[in-house]
Design a protein around this motif. Sequence first.
Motif, PDB file in Angstrom:
ATOM      1  N   SER A  69      19.298 -19.036  17.918  1.00  0.00           N
ATOM      2  CA  SER A  69      19.155 -18.508  16.556  1.00  0.00           C
ATOM      3  C   SER A  69      17.738 -18.664  16.014  1.00  0.00           C
ATOM      4  O   SER A  69      17.381 -18.016  15.018  1.00  0.00           O
ATOM      5  CB  SER A  69      20.144 -19.205  15.618  1.00  0.00           C
ATOM      6  OG  SER A  69      19.900 -20.611  15.602  1.00  0.00           O
ATOM      7  N   TYR A  70      16.921 -19.501  16.629  1.00  0.00           N
ATOM      8  CA  TYR A  70      15.542 -19.681  16.167  1.00  0.00           C
ATOM      9  C   TYR A  70      14.697 -18.432  16.402  1.00  0.00           C
ATOM     10  O   TYR A  70      13.638 -18.260  15.783  1.00  0.00           O
ATOM     11  CB  TYR A  70      14.890 -20.870  16.873  1.00  0.00           C
ATOM     12  CG  TYR A  70      15.258 -22.234  16.317  1.00  0.00           C
ATOM     13  CD1 TYR A  70      16.310 -22.384  15.432  1.00  0.00           C
ATOM     14  CD2 TYR A  70      14.530 -23.360  16.672  1.00  0.00           C
ATOM     15  CE1 TYR A  70      16.646 -23.631  14.928  1.00  0.00           C
ATOM     16  CE2 TYR A  70      14.857 -24.617  16.171  1.00  0.00           C
ATOM     17  CZ  TYR A  70      15.919 -24.740  15.301  1.00  0.00           C
ATOM     18  OH  TYR A  70      16.249 -25.972  14.795  1.00  0.00           O
ATOM     19  N   LEU A  71      15.126 -17.572  17.310  1.00  0.00           N
ATOM     20  CA  LEU A  71      14.333 -16.397  17.680  1.00  0.00           C
ATOM     21  C   LEU A  71      13.997 -15.539  16.467  1.00  0.00           C
ATOM     22  O   LEU A  71      12.822 -15.243  16.203  1.00  0.00           O
ATOM     23  CB  LEU A  71      15.094 -15.573  18.721  1.00  0.00           C
ATOM     24  CG  LEU A  71      14.457 -14.249  19.146  1.00  0.00           C
ATOM     25  CD1 LEU A  71      13.130 -14.495  19.843  1.00  0.00           C
ATOM     26  CD2 LEU A  71      15.398 -13.468  20.065  1.00  0.00           C
ATOM     27  N   GLN A  73      14.166 -16.248  13.316  1.00  0.00           N
ATOM     28  CA  GLN A  73      13.429 -16.981  12.284  1.00  0.00           C
ATOM     29  C   GLN A  73      11.940 -17.067  12.624  1.00  0.00           C
ATOM     30  O   GLN A  73      11.088 -16.953  11.737  1.00  0.00           O
ATOM     31  CB  GLN A  73      14.020 -18.381  12.125  1.00  0.00           C
ATOM     32  CG  GLN A  73      15.468 -18.385  11.645  1.00  0.00           C
ATOM     33  CD  GLN A  73      15.988 -19.791  11.425  1.00  0.00           C
ATOM     34  OE1 GLN A  73      15.452 -20.540  10.610  1.00  0.00           O
ATOM     35  NE2 GLN A  73      17.044 -20.165  12.165  1.00  0.00           N
ATOM     36  N   ILE A  74      11.637 -17.275  13.889  1.00  0.00           N
ATOM     37  CA  ILE A  74      10.228 -17.336  14.295  1.00  0.00           C
ATOM     38  C   ILE A  74       9.584 -15.960  14.145  1.00  0.00           C
ATOM     39  O   ILE A  74       8.441 -15.839  13.680  1.00  0.00           O
ATOM     40  CB  ILE A  74      10.111 -17.846  15.743  1.00  0.00           C
ATOM     41  CG1 ILE A  74      10.606 -19.287  15.849  1.00  0.00           C
ATOM     42  CG2 ILE A  74       8.668 -17.754  16.234  1.00  0.00           C
ATOM     43  CD1 ILE A  74      10.665 -19.828  17.270  1.00  0.00           C
ATOM     44  N   GLU A  75      10.302 -14.930  14.530  1.00  0.00           N
ATOM     45  CA  GLU A  75       9.764 -13.570  14.428  1.00  0.00           C
ATOM     46  C   GLU A  75       9.419 -13.199  12.991  1.00  0.00           C
ATOM     47  O   GLU A  75       8.506 -12.398  12.748  1.00  0.00           O
ATOM     48  CB  GLU A  75      10.775 -12.559  14.971  1.00  0.00           C
ATOM     49  CG  GLU A  75      10.814 -12.476  16.484  1.00  0.00           C
ATOM     50  CD  GLU A  75      11.772 -11.412  16.981  1.00  0.00           C
ATOM     51  OE1 GLU A  75      11.414 -10.685  17.930  1.00  0.00           O
ATOM     52  OE2 GLU A  75      12.879 -11.306  16.421  1.00  0.00           O
ATOM     53  N   SER A  76      10.132 -13.754  12.030  1.00  0.00           N
ATOM     54  CA  SER A  76       9.925 -13.391  10.626  1.00  0.00           C
ATOM     55  C   SER A  76       8.717 -14.071   9.993  1.00  0.00           C
ATOM     56  O   SER A  76       8.311 -13.702   8.885  1.00  0.00           O
ATOM     57  CB  SER A  76      11.177 -13.739   9.816  1.00  0.00           C
ATOM     58  OG  SER A  76      11.355 -15.161   9.771  1.00  0.00           O
ATOM     59  N   LEU A  77       8.113 -15.033  10.675  1.00  0.00           N
ATOM     60  CA  LEU A  77       6.991 -15.779  10.090  1.00  0.00           C
ATOM     61  C   LEU A  77       5.710 -14.947  10.097  1.00  0.00           C
ATOM     62  O   LEU A  77       5.457 -14.188  11.044  1.00  0.00           O
ATOM     63  CB  LEU A  77       6.773 -17.083  10.856  1.00  0.00           C
ATOM     64  CG  LEU A  77       7.874 -18.138  10.728  1.00  0.00           C
ATOM     65  CD1 LEU A  77       7.594 -19.312  11.655  1.00  0.00           C
ATOM     66  CD2 LEU A  77       7.991 -18.617   9.284  1.00  0.00           C
ATOM     67  N   PRO A  78       4.873 -15.077   9.060  1.00  0.00           N
ATOM     68  CA  PRO A  78       3.588 -14.360   9.020  1.00  0.00           C
ATOM     69  C   PRO A  78       2.691 -14.785  10.199  1.00  0.00           C
ATOM     70  O   PRO A  78       2.657 -15.954  10.572  1.00  0.00           O
ATOM     71  CB  PRO A  78       2.982 -14.803   7.687  1.00  0.00           C
ATOM     72  CG  PRO A  78       4.138 -15.274   6.872  1.00  0.00           C
ATOM     73  CD  PRO A  78       5.120 -15.863   7.839  1.00  0.00           C
ATOM     74  N   GLY A  79       1.980 -13.812  10.756  1.00  0.00           N
ATOM     75  CA  GLY A  79       1.048 -14.099  11.844  1.00  0.00           C
ATOM     76  C   GLY A  79       1.655 -14.005  13.232  1.00  0.00           C
ATOM     77  O   GLY A  79       0.938 -14.057  14.228  1.00  0.00           O
ATOM     78  N   VAL A  80       2.987 -13.854  13.312  1.00  0.00           N
ATOM     79  CA  VAL A  80       3.656 -13.760  14.611  1.00  0.00           C
ATOM     80  C   VAL A  80       3.734 -12.298  15.027  1.00  0.00           C
ATOM     81  O   VAL A  80       4.261 -11.450  14.283  1.00  0.00           O
ATOM     82  CB  VAL A  80       5.069 -14.374  14.544  1.00  0.00           C
ATOM     83  CG1 VAL A  80       5.813 -14.124  15.859  1.00  0.00           C
ATOM     84  CG2 VAL A  80       4.971 -15.864  14.266  1.00  0.00           C
ATOM     85  N   ALA A  81       3.227 -11.978  16.225  1.00  0.00           N
ATOM     86  CA  ALA A  81       3.246 -10.600  16.723  1.00  0.00           C
ATOM     87  C   ALA A  81       4.487 -10.319  17.560  1.00  0.00           C
ATOM     88  O   ALA A  81       5.067  -9.238  17.484  1.00  0.00           O
ATOM     89  CB  ALA A  81       1.996 -10.323  17.548  1.00  0.00           C
ATOM     90  N   ALA A  82       4.894 -11.282  18.379  1.00  0.00           N
ATOM     91  CA  ALA A  82       6.063 -11.096  19.249  1.00  0.00           C
ATOM     92  C   ALA A  82       6.543 -12.456  19.727  1.00  0.00           C
ATOM     93  O   ALA A  82       5.784 -13.435  19.736  1.00  0.00           O
ATOM     94  CB  ALA A  82       5.718 -10.209  20.436  1.00  0.00           C
ATOM     95  N   VAL A  83       7.816 -12.502  20.144  1.00  0.00           N
ATOM     96  CA  VAL A  83       8.415 -13.753  20.598  1.00  0.00           C
ATOM     97  C   VAL A  83       9.243 -13.479  21.856  1.00  0.00           C
ATOM     98  O   VAL A  83       9.963 -12.476  21.928  1.00  0.00           O
ATOM     99  CB  VAL A  83       9.319 -14.398  19.528  1.00  0.00           C
ATOM    100  CG1 VAL A  83       9.855 -15.744  20.016  1.00  0.00           C
ATOM    101  CG2 VAL A  83       8.576 -14.564  18.215  1.00  0.00           C
ATOM    102  N   ALA A  84       9.131 -14.366  22.838  1.00  0.00           N
ATOM    103  CA  ALA A  84       9.967 -14.326  24.041  1.00  0.00           C
ATOM    104  C   ALA A  84      10.490 -15.736  24.272  1.00  0.00           C
ATOM    105  O   ALA A  84      10.152 -16.671  23.529  1.00  0.00           O
ATOM    106  CB  ALA A  84       9.179 -13.831  25.237  1.00  0.00           C
ATOM    107  N   TYR A  85      11.285 -15.901  25.281  1.00  0.00           N
ATOM    108  CA  TYR A  85      11.826 -17.228  25.568  1.00  0.00           C
ATOM    109  C   TYR A  85      12.049 -17.398  27.066  1.00  0.00           C
ATOM    110  O   TYR A  85      12.182 -16.432  27.824  1.00  0.00           O
ATOM    111  CB  TYR A  85      13.135 -17.471  24.806  1.00  0.00           C
ATOM    112  CG  TYR A  85      14.142 -16.352  24.918  1.00  0.00           C
ATOM    113  CD1 TYR A  85      15.037 -16.280  25.976  1.00  0.00           C
ATOM    114  CD2 TYR A  85      14.198 -15.352  23.933  1.00  0.00           C
ATOM    115  CE1 TYR A  85      15.957 -15.246  26.063  1.00  0.00           C
ATOM    116  CE2 TYR A  85      15.111 -14.332  24.014  1.00  0.00           C
ATOM    117  CZ  TYR A  85      15.994 -14.270  25.079  1.00  0.00           C
ATOM    118  OH  TYR A  85      16.895 -13.252  25.175  1.00  0.00           O
ATOM    119  N   GLN A  86      12.051 -18.663  27.499  1.00  0.00           N
ATOM    120  CA  GLN A  86      12.256 -19.020  28.896  1.00  0.00           C
ATOM    121  C   GLN A  86      13.098 -20.290  28.966  1.00  0.00           C
ATOM    122  O   GLN A  86      13.253 -21.001  27.974  1.00  0.00           O
ATOM    123  CB  GLN A  86      10.924 -19.287  29.608  1.00  0.00           C
ATOM    124  CG  GLN A  86      10.027 -18.090  29.787  1.00  0.00           C
ATOM    125  CD  GLN A  86       8.719 -18.486  30.445  1.00  0.00           C
ATOM    126  OE1 GLN A  86       7.685 -18.603  29.801  1.00  0.00           O
ATOM    127  NE2 GLN A  86       8.759 -18.700  31.751  1.00  0.00           N
TER     128      GLN A  86
END
Length: 381
Positions: A69-71, A73-86
């Motif tokens: 579920s953090y995905l 929330q992180i994407e919504s933060l200012p300055g974030v262009a993209a998010v992936a996970y491993q």
Amino acid sequence: MKFLPLLWAGLWRKRTRTIFTLLSIVVAFVLFGMLQGVNAVFSNALNAAAVDRLSVVSRISFTEPLPFSYLAQIESLPGVAAVAYQSWFGTYYQDPKNFVFSFPVDPVRFFPLYPELQLPKDELAALVRTRTGAVVGRELAKKYGWKIGDRVPLHSVIWTQANGRSDWQFDIVGIYDAPNDPNQGISFFFNHSYFDEARSFSKGTVGWYVVKVKDPAQAMQVAAAIDRRFANSPDETKSQSEKEFTQAFIKQQADISFIVSSILGAVFFTLLFLTGNTMMQSVRERVPELAVLKTLGFTDLAVVVLVLCEALVLCLAGALIGLAIAAGIFPALKRVIGEASLPWSILGLGSAVAVLLALVTGLPPAWRTMRLNIVDALADR
């Protein structure tokens, strides 16, 4: 009287002693080349880390998973262009010695964040639509003779399936290239959806998040914002640059730099006394002969240079032979570290260390020869 014959005669005056000292230097520089070479490979991996990517892990431990579920929330933060996970899968192929760096990922999110990993679009599409699909680095594929279409079993030392088995089956649908860094071509990526559905525990979690920032200059501010977002939650985070994350990941296995420094420090401390003793003893035995050279017209400087050159030839010859042996052995480590040759920088560093060793061990006996009194030296003959 020629200088080189004198140099050669001085070195081989006690043939057995010279040979054993030379062998000691050779062994020391074989260790130097191998250990510093491995250390350089890991350092190159750290230097290759991107400045615009952050890694978000659990504040408790790297091995502690984070909620899926953090995905958002992180994407919504200012300055974030993209998010992936491993996630760390921890597997081997057929034999525990055949360790495979394997990671479940979301291919649609993951590969755009890693442009240095070149995967053809059709193979990426095949990975997306194939539940058990996997893509492997070209170096890894060469190592085991894998090709597209092969079905590969991997045994996980961490993750079991819901049926209790630790053997996972994958279908290779693509092979990616990493032209800028061959060490990145030894990984195995597969669908996180398959992994999350089949595993027996920790469903709905990921190992860590990879965050691409819009402005690398603001990376630390974005990292701080991520950590503030999850502060005082059951799963607090620790966000750091990719370089810091890679360094921490390597130290999970061992502190390579500290181990290398400790071993080489002990080896060269011993070698310093061994070589120094050889040079002091050699000069002590030749005091009358050196006095005769002075009576024949050799200046103090010439005698000093002669002694220093003996130490330099002995140390450099041993170092070059040792480094050449290390360069020949180093390709055998390709199965472990993915590097095929000893870096040239290590060869240059080894030569510089040999010169320094020669100066440190040669200067005390050379200083003694410069202060040598001809009358006193000949009287002791």
